[in-house]
Design an enzyme around this catalytic site. Structure first.
Site, PDB file in Angstrom:
ATOM      1  N   HIS A   1      17.494  15.166  94.871  1.00  0.00           N
ATOM      2  CA  HIS A   1      17.748  16.546  94.431  1.00  0.00           C
ATOM      3  C   HIS A   1      19.082  17.038  94.997  1.00  0.00           C
ATOM      4  O   HIS A   1      19.877  17.655  94.299  1.00  0.00           O
ATOM      5  CB  HIS A   1      16.673  17.500  94.978  1.00  0.00           C
ATOM      6  CG  HIS A   1      15.291  17.304  94.449  1.00  0.00           C
ATOM      7  ND1 HIS A   1      14.190  17.242  95.272  1.00  0.00           N
ATOM      8  CD2 HIS A   1      14.815  17.194  93.183  1.00  0.00           C
ATOM      9  CE1 HIS A   1      13.105  17.111  94.540  1.00  0.00           C
ATOM     10  NE2 HIS A   1      13.446  17.062  93.268  1.00  0.00           N
TER      11      HIS A   1
ATOM     12  N   LYS B   1      -0.677  24.807  89.683  1.00  0.00           N
ATOM     13  CA  LYS B   1      -0.486  23.604  90.515  1.00  0.00           C
ATOM     14  C   LYS B   1       0.051  24.045  91.876  1.00  0.00           C
ATOM     15  O   LYS B   1       1.245  24.361  92.001  1.00  0.00           O
ATOM     16  CB  LYS B   1       0.528  22.690  89.804  1.00  0.00           C
ATOM     17  CG  LYS B   1       0.420  21.229  90.160  1.00  0.00           C
ATOM     18  CD  LYS B   1       1.359  20.433  89.269  1.00  0.00           C
ATOM     19  CE  LYS B   1       2.072  19.369  90.055  1.00  0.00           C
ATOM     20  NZ  LYS B   1       3.275  18.860  89.396  1.00  0.00           N
TER      21      LYS B   1
ATOM     22  N   ARG C   1      17.570   9.902  86.655  1.00  0.00           N
ATOM     23  CA  ARG C   1      17.463   8.798  87.613  1.00  0.00           C
ATOM     24  C   ARG C   1      17.529   7.450  86.918  1.00  0.00           C
ATOM     25  O   ARG C   1      18.099   6.499  87.431  1.00  0.00           O
ATOM     26  CB  ARG C   1      16.133   8.897  88.383  1.00  0.00           C
ATOM     27  CG  ARG C   1      16.107  10.005  89.398  1.00  0.00           C
ATOM     28  CD  ARG C   1      14.737  10.166  89.978  1.00  0.00           C
ATOM     29  NE  ARG C   1      13.828  10.672  88.967  1.00  0.00           N
ATOM     30  CZ  ARG C   1      12.788  11.459  89.208  1.00  0.00           C
ATOM     31  NH1 ARG C   1      12.501  11.798  90.429  1.00  0.00           N
ATOM     32  NH2 ARG C   1      12.029  11.881  88.232  1.00  0.00           N
TER      33      ARG C   1
ATOM     34  N   SER D   1       9.390  13.128  94.784  1.00  0.00           N
ATOM     35  CA  SER D   1       8.611  13.850  95.799  1.00  0.00           C
ATOM     36  C   SER D   1       7.216  13.259  95.934  1.00  0.00           C
ATOM     37  O   SER D   1       6.693  13.116  97.047  1.00  0.00           O
ATOM     38  CB  SER D   1       8.530  15.337  95.445  1.00  0.00           C
ATOM     39  OG  SER D   1       9.816  15.894  95.396  1.00  0.00           O
TER      40      SER D   1
HETATM   41  O1  PNS Z   1      10.924  18.934  89.514  1.00  0.00           O
HETATM   42  P1  PNS Z   1      10.226  18.974  88.178  1.00  0.00           P
HETATM   43  O2  PNS Z   1       8.753  19.240  88.373  1.00  0.00           O
HETATM   44  O3  PNS Z   1      10.511  17.763  87.343  1.00  0.00           O
HETATM   45  O4  PNS Z   1      10.855  20.239  87.419  1.00  0.00           O
HETATM   46  C1  PNS Z   1      10.426  20.557  86.122  1.00  0.00           C
HETATM   47  C2  PNS Z   1      10.975  21.913  85.660  1.00  0.00           C
HETATM   48  C3  PNS Z   1      10.746  22.997  86.673  1.00  0.00           C
HETATM   49  C4  PNS Z   1      12.460  21.784  85.408  1.00  0.00           C
HETATM   50  C5  PNS Z   1      10.231  22.221  84.336  1.00  0.00           C
HETATM   51  O5  PNS Z   1       8.864  22.037  84.537  1.00  0.00           O
HETATM   52  C6  PNS Z   1      10.477  23.641  83.839  1.00  0.00           C
HETATM   53  O6  PNS Z   1      11.542  23.953  83.374  1.00  0.00           O
HETATM   54  N1  PNS Z   1       9.423  24.475  83.944  1.00  0.00           N
HETATM   55  C7  PNS Z   1       9.478  25.875  83.575  1.00  0.00           C
HETATM   56  C8  PNS Z   1       8.656  26.148  82.312  1.00  0.00           C
HETATM   57  C9  PNS Z   1       9.474  25.894  81.066  1.00  0.00           C
HETATM   58  O7  PNS Z   1      10.531  26.448  80.868  1.00  0.00           O
HETATM   59  N2  PNS Z   1       8.955  25.025  80.184  1.00  0.00           N
HETATM   60  C10 PNS Z   1       9.614  24.627  78.978  1.00  0.00           C
HETATM   61  C11 PNS Z   1      10.607  23.509  79.265  1.00  0.00           C
HETATM   62  S1  PNS Z   1      11.312  22.912  77.775  1.00  0.00           S
END
Ligand code: PNS
Length: 160
Positions: A17, A41, A90, A126
């Site tokens: 990150h 969650k 990644r 993580s």
């Molecule tokens: O670290 P992560 O869990 O891979 O991050 C994922 C994240 C936070 C980028 C994604 O889950 C997100 O954008 N969530 C917010 C809800 C949202 O906007 N959903 C539509 C995405 S197209």
């Protein structure tokens, strides 16, 4: 003035990150790290703990902001005045998932820029870090020292 958001769950933040955040930092006028609060969650660390760990690991990046958000990422971007989302790729396995999210977010009005994760962190997640620490393995060099200590505190209950 272009503001970018680096979003994620950051439960907890790791060097992969930080690699993305550090590389985004010189490319934009302002960088905001967005920590997703997902009521469905709980995660290992509270949003405040995650923010504290990210702030401590990014003190060298002048002007960086770390904020939590819930709901749609694009809504957070609008409220924060950010026109760009920055994500790290990644490996090819990330690509399909990230592409769909980027296209959906673009449909909703915010574009995404990708960085390619440095190879030394390409395998770092993580979830894997938590698994390894809980089984007494070493994650040296994959997270800041303060994060490693917190993980050990939470996942390795004191043994008699
Ligand atoms: O670290 P992560 O869990 O891979 O991050 C994922 C994240 C936070 C980028 C994604 O889950 C997100 O954008 N969530 C917010 C809800 C949202 O906007 N959903 C539509 C995405 S197209």
């Amino acid at each position: 003035m272009v503001t970018a958001v680096c979003p994620g769950s950051f439960d907890p933040v790791h060097n992969g990150h930080l690699d993305v955040i550090e590389r985004a930092w010189p490319l934009f006028d302002k960088v905001i790290v967005g920590v997703l609060v997902n009521p469905a969650k709980a995660g290992l660390f509270t949003p405040d703990e995650r923010i504290e760990m990210i702030l401590a690991a990014t003190v060298h990046l002048q002007g960086i902001e770390v904020r939590s958000f819930s709901g749609l990422l694009v809504d957070f971007c609008r409220i924060a005045g950010a026109g760009v989302i920055v994500k790290g790729l990644r490996a090819v396995t990330d690509f399909e998932y990230e592409m769909a999210q980027a296209q959906m977010n673009k449909y909703m009005g915010v574009d995404t820029v990708f960085t390619v994760t440095s190879p030394e962190y390409a395998f770092v997640r993580s979830t894997l870090l938590k698994d390894v620490v809980s089984l007494d393995g070493s994650i040296d060099g994959l997270v800041p020292d303060a994060v490693a200590s917190k993980l050990k505190q939470c996942l390795r209950p004191a043994k008699d």
